[in-house]
Design a protein around this motif. Structure first.
Motif, short mmCIF file in Angstrom:
data_model
loop_
_atom_site.label_atom_id
_atom_site.label_comp_id
_atom_site.label_asym_id
_atom_site.label_seq_id
_atom_site.Cartn_x
_atom_site.Cartn_y
_atom_site.Cartn_z
N MET A 175 -20.82 -34.56 -54.21
CA MET A 175 -20.25 -34.32 -52.89
C MET A 175 -20.41 -35.56 -52.02
O MET A 175 -21.45 -36.21 -52.01
CB MET A 175 -20.94 -33.11 -52.24
N LYS A 177 -21.67 -23.93 -45.35
CA LYS A 177 -21.47 -24.75 -46.54
C LYS A 177 -20.62 -25.96 -46.19
O LYS A 177 -19.66 -25.85 -45.42
CB LYS A 177 -20.80 -23.94 -47.65
N TYR A 217 -18.02 -29.02 -47.19
CA TYR A 217 -16.95 -29.31 -48.14
C TYR A 217 -16.42 -30.73 -47.90
O TYR A 217 -16.37 -31.19 -46.75
CB TYR A 217 -15.78 -28.33 -47.96
N SER A 218 -16.00 -31.38 -48.98
CA SER A 218 -15.38 -32.70 -48.85
C SER A 218 -14.54 -32.99 -50.08
O SER A 218 -14.80 -32.47 -51.17
CB SER A 218 -16.44 -33.80 -48.67
N ALA A 228 -11.49 -29.24 -52.48
CA ALA A 228 -12.87 -29.31 -52.05
C ALA A 228 -13.68 -28.08 -52.45
O ALA A 228 -14.91 -28.08 -52.37
CB ALA A 228 -12.93 -29.51 -50.54
N GLY A 229 -12.98 -27.02 -52.85
CA GLY A 229 -13.66 -25.81 -53.27
C GLY A 229 -13.58 -24.65 -52.30
O GLY A 229 -14.15 -23.58 -52.54
N HIS A 230 -12.86 -24.84 -51.21
CA HIS A 230 -12.70 -23.78 -50.20
C HIS A 230 -11.54 -22.88 -50.60
O HIS A 230 -10.42 -23.34 -50.79
CB HIS A 230 -12.43 -24.41 -48.83
#
Length: 236
Positions: free
Chosen positions: A1, A149, A151-152, A178-180
């Motif tokens: 990350m 959390k 995110y990037s 980013a996983g969102h």
């Protein structure tokens, strides 16, 4: 990350990075590296002698494979943190070819259909908002927090243009990368911190590699192997 402290470090190195440019020699070295690994040989960095030993820059190495008349992504890995180029180009050539979890490792019988691209990331600038960048010109790095959390994620400058995305479509895809997995609301858009950058990129396919090298390493190995087989045939 990716961390914001890393982004600050990259911006401090902008003056040095802006003077760097991707070169065909970098692409030659990428082919040298993976061929050496696949053929069990040693590799040198003679192609990179023109790069000062102290030069550092964020970079990505991309492998594409030709199918018909088009190239398709075969592997792409890099770093947004400045790395010593003489070492990092070979490292990321190898990592993107053999350890991109989205694809199986590149094999020797594929190499003649490959094209490699080296992207040096330069000109980092803070955006006023997440739409303060130009499709086809800028790559972007986004950061945001949601439900405690962080995110990037990043897209290189060519990604949005190649996909035919608008800025908002690119942001939506990048948020997903980013996983969102929640909806992209206006509230979330307002919380996204965005940095734009540009890249110096060059590409070289295997035919061009052979032309510059003056020989075809794969063909040389095949010819040597065939000669050994004929010797074994006549001696049996």
């Amino acid at each position: 990350m990716m961390k914001k402290s890393e982004l600050n470090g990259r911006q401090e190195n902008n003056k040095q990075n802006d003077a760097l440019a991707a070169s065909a020699e970098m692409c030659l070295h990428c082919f040298d590296v993976i061929l050496a690994d696949l053929m069990g040989k040693n590799v040198t960095d003679w192609n990179l002698e023109s790069i000062p030993a102290t030069s550092t820059c964020p970079l990505f190495v991309t492998w594409d494979k030709k199918s018909g008349e088009q190239y398709h992504l075969r592997g792409c890995i890099g770093t947004l943190a400045p790395r010593q180029l003489r070492v990092a180009i070979g490292e990321y050539a190898r990592t993107s070819a053999f350890r991109d979890h989205r694809f199986r490792s590149i094999s020797l019988d594929e190499v003649q259909d490959l094209r490699v691209g080296v992207s040096l990331l330069v000109n980092y600038e803070d955006c006023e908002d997440c739409l303060d960048w130009i499709v086809g010109v800028h790559g972007i790095v986004i950061h945001f927090d949601h439900d405690s959390k962080h995110y990037s994620a990043t897209f290189l400058p060519e990604v949005a243009a190649e996909q035919g995305w608008t800025q908002k479509e690119a942001i939506r895809s990048l948020v997903h990368k980013a996983g969102h997995r929640h909806n992209l609301t206006n509230e979330l858009l307002s919380k996204i911190s965005c940095t734009r950058y540009q890249s110096s990129k060059i590409q070289l396919n295997y035919v061009e590699y052979v032309s510059r090298l003056g020989k075809n390493p794969i063909q040389d190995v095949e010819n040597t192997s065939n000669k050994k087989n004929w010797r074994n045939f006549f001696s049996s």
